[in-house]
Write a protein that holds these residues in place. Structure first.
Motif, PDB file in Angstrom:
ATOM      1  N   ASP A  73       0.831  -1.200   0.000  1.00  0.00           N
ATOM      2  CA  ASP A  73       0.000   0.000   0.000  1.00  0.00           C
ATOM      3  C   ASP A  73       0.869   1.255   0.000  1.00  0.00           C
ATOM      4  N   LEU A  74       1.907   1.257   0.832  1.00  0.00           N
ATOM      5  CA  LEU A  74       2.768   2.430   0.940  1.00  0.00           C
ATOM      6  C   LEU A  74       3.536   2.688  -0.356  1.00  0.00           C
ATOM      7  N   ARG A  75       3.910   1.624  -1.056  1.00  0.00           N
ATOM      8  CA  ARG A  75       4.654   1.785  -2.317  1.00  0.00           C
ATOM      9  C   ARG A  75       3.821   2.469  -3.402  1.00  0.00           C
ATOM     10  N   THR A  76       2.520   2.465  -3.259  1.00  0.00           N
ATOM     11  CA  THR A  76       1.671   3.119  -4.263  1.00  0.00           C
ATOM     12  C   THR A  76       1.649   4.645  -4.089  1.00  0.00           C
ATOM     13  N   LEU A  77       2.153   5.126  -2.954  1.00  0.00           N
ATOM     14  CA  LEU A  77       2.133   6.559  -2.682  1.00  0.00           C
ATOM     15  C   LEU A  77       3.342   7.258  -3.294  1.00  0.00           C
ATOM     16  N   SER A  78       3.151   8.499  -3.665  1.00  0.00           N
ATOM     17  CA  SER A  78       4.263   9.322  -4.153  1.00  0.00           C
ATOM     18  C   SER A  78       5.169   9.670  -2.975  1.00  0.00           C
ATOM     19  N   CYS A  79       6.371  10.146  -3.288  1.00  0.00           N
ATOM     20  CA  CYS A  79       7.284  10.586  -2.228  1.00  0.00           C
ATOM     21  C   CYS A  79       6.642  11.685  -1.389  1.00  0.00           C
ATOM     22  N   GLN A  80       5.962  12.626  -2.021  1.00  0.00           N
ATOM     23  CA  GLN A  80       5.301  13.714  -1.296  1.00  0.00           C
ATOM     24  C   GLN A  80       4.239  13.170  -0.339  1.00  0.00           C
ATOM     25  N   ASN A  81       3.456  12.192  -0.797  1.00  0.00           N
ATOM     26  CA  ASN A  81       2.418  11.626   0.069  1.00  0.00           C
ATOM     27  C   ASN A  81       3.002  10.783   1.190  1.00  0.00           C
ATOM     28  N   LEU A  82       4.096  10.073   0.925  1.00  0.00           N
ATOM     29  CA  LEU A  82       4.778   9.332   1.990  1.00  0.00           C
ATOM     30  C   LEU A  82       5.261  10.302   3.071  1.00  0.00           C
ATOM     31  N   GLU A 125       1.606   3.340  14.935  1.00  0.00           N
ATOM     32  CA  GLU A 125       2.276   4.565  14.489  1.00  0.00           C
ATOM     33  C   GLU A 125       3.764   4.321  14.266  1.00  0.00           C
ATOM     34  N   GLN A 126       4.411   3.641  15.225  1.00  0.00           N
ATOM     35  CA  GLN A 126       5.849   3.385  15.087  1.00  0.00           C
ATOM     36  C   GLN A 126       6.127   2.480  13.895  1.00  0.00           C
ATOM     37  N   ALA A 127       5.318   1.436  13.725  1.00  0.00           N
ATOM     38  CA  ALA A 127       5.504   0.533  12.584  1.00  0.00           C
ATOM     39  C   ALA A 127       5.279   1.271  11.265  1.00  0.00           C
ATOM     40  N   ASN A 128       4.288   2.145  11.214  1.00  0.00           N
ATOM     41  CA  ASN A 128       4.031   2.919   9.995  1.00  0.00           C
ATOM     42  C   ASN A 128       5.182   3.861   9.682  1.00  0.00           C
ATOM     43  N   ILE A 129       5.717   4.536  10.693  1.00  0.00           N
ATOM     44  CA  ILE A 129       6.877   5.407  10.475  1.00  0.00           C
ATOM     45  C   ILE A 129       8.040   4.592   9.926  1.00  0.00           C
ATOM     46  N   ASP A 130       8.338   3.455  10.561  1.00  0.00           N
ATOM     47  CA  ASP A 130       9.457   2.613  10.127  1.00  0.00           C
ATOM     48  C   ASP A 130       9.275   2.138   8.685  1.00  0.00           C
ATOM     49  N   ARG A 131       8.062   1.702   8.358  1.00  0.00           N
ATOM     50  CA  ARG A 131       7.799   1.223   7.001  1.00  0.00           C
ATOM     51  C   ARG A 131       7.866   2.357   5.976  1.00  0.00           C
ATOM     52  N   ILE A 132       7.326   3.501   6.330  1.00  0.00           N
ATOM     53  CA  ILE A 132       7.356   4.634   5.403  1.00  0.00           C
ATOM     54  C   ILE A 132       8.802   5.046   5.130  1.00  0.00           C
ATOM     55  N   VAL A 133       9.623   5.114   6.168  1.00  0.00           N
ATOM     56  CA  VAL A 133      11.036   5.474   5.987  1.00  0.00           C
ATOM     57  C   VAL A 133      11.716   4.486   5.047  1.00  0.00           C
ATOM     58  N   ARG A 134      11.438   3.181   5.214  1.00  0.00           N
ATOM     59  CA  ARG A 134      12.026   2.168   4.317  1.00  0.00           C
ATOM     60  C   ARG A 134      11.572   2.362   2.878  1.00  0.00           C
ATOM     61  N   VAL A 135      10.281   2.612   2.694  1.00  0.00           N
ATOM     62  CA  VAL A 135       9.755   2.807   1.340  1.00  0.00           C
ATOM     63  C   VAL A 135      10.324   4.095   0.724  1.00  0.00           C
ATOM     64  N   GLU A 136      10.450   5.123   1.526  1.00  0.00           N
ATOM     65  CA  GLU A 136      11.056   6.371   1.034  1.00  0.00           C
ATOM     66  C   GLU A 136      12.491   6.120   0.560  1.00  0.00           C
ATOM     67  N   LYS A 137      13.235   5.323   1.296  1.00  0.00           N
ATOM     68  CA  LYS A 137      14.615   4.984   0.899  1.00  0.00           C
ATOM     69  C   LYS A 137      14.621   4.162  -0.380  1.00  0.00           C
ATOM     70  N   GLU A 138      13.721   3.159  -0.465  1.00  0.00           N
ATOM     71  CA  GLU A 138      13.626   2.330  -1.678  1.00  0.00           C
ATOM     72  C   GLU A 138      13.362   3.189  -2.916  1.00  0.00           C
ATOM     73  N   GLY A 140      14.020   6.363  -3.229  1.00  0.00           N
ATOM     74  CA  GLY A 140      14.975   7.470  -3.374  1.00  0.00           C
ATOM     75  C   GLY A 140      14.350   8.829  -3.102  1.00  0.00           C
ATOM     76  N   CYS A 141      13.380   8.868  -2.230  1.00  0.00           N
ATOM     77  CA  CYS A 141      12.692  10.117  -1.905  1.00  0.00           C
ATOM     78  C   CYS A 141      13.621  11.066  -1.151  1.00  0.00           C
ATOM     79  N   ARG A 142      13.410  12.354  -1.412  1.00  0.00           N
ATOM     80  CA  ARG A 142      14.121  13.414  -0.691  1.00  0.00           C
ATOM     81  C   ARG A 142      13.114  14.292  -0.004  1.00  0.00           C
ATOM     82  N   ALA A 143      13.484  14.805   1.148  1.00  0.00           N
ATOM     83  CA  ALA A 143      12.579  15.682   1.893  1.00  0.00           C
ATOM     84  C   ALA A 143      12.300  16.940   1.088  1.00  0.00           C
ATOM     85  N   PRO A 144      11.061  17.421   1.133  1.00  0.00           N
ATOM     86  CA  PRO A 144      10.721  18.650   0.386  1.00  0.00           C
ATOM     87  C   PRO A 144      11.454  19.872   0.921  1.00  0.00           C
TER      88      PRO A 144
END
Length: 144
Positions: A73-82, A125-138, A140-144
């Motif tokens: 589910d998280l992989r379907t989101l854009s970097c901005q939405n993550l 919440e903690q699991a979602n943060i951890d998963r989102i950070v992993r997906v962001e790394k996969e 190659g997302c950069r902070a806005p």
């Protein structure tokens, strides 16, 4: 000033403390007025619960505090939405943002925690943060 929801036809439905006060004002029974006023005071004295973020198309409920989202589910989101979903969890827990982008999005008006190490997340919440950070790394997302 009146608080409530206006229905079609101009009828006002009152809720919360405003509803209690409105109903008390219309009562002729002094004892019931006192009960309603006491209940309103108690209602106002209770601590407010933070409203957690919920999002469409994520998991079953979409709520960051109620379930752990799948990586799929998280992989379907854009970097901005993550970024937004992750930071909404921090915002819901009272974090005072430091970056201009996060301050602009979440405004810090209700923040009360300056150090992320002092935030206390529930297991989802903690699991979602951890998963989102992993997906962001996969991704190659950069902070806005």
């Amino acid at each position: 000033m009146r608080c409530g929801t206006i229905l079609s036809g101009g009828k006002m439905i009152y809720g919360g403390a405003a509803g209690l006060a409105h109903r008390a004002a219309g009562s002729n029974d002094g004892e019931s007025v006192m009960r309603v006023v006491a209940a309103a005071i108690l209602f106002l004295a209770l601590p407010a619960t933070a409203s957690a973020a919920c999002f469409e198309n994520l998991g079953q409920t979409g709520c960051t505090h109620q379930e752990t989202f799948s990586r799929e589910d998280l992989r379907t989101l854009s970097c901005q939405n993550l970024w937004y979903v992750r930071n909404s969890i921090y915002n819901d827990n009272g974090y005072c943002f430091k970056t201009q982008a996060a301050k602009a999005e979440f405004d810090n008006s209700d923040c009360f925690v300056n150090d992320t190490a002092k935030l206390r997340f529930n297991k989802h919440e903690q699991a979602n943060i951890d998963r989102i950070v992993r997906v962001e790394k996969e991704k190659g997302c950069r902070a806005p």
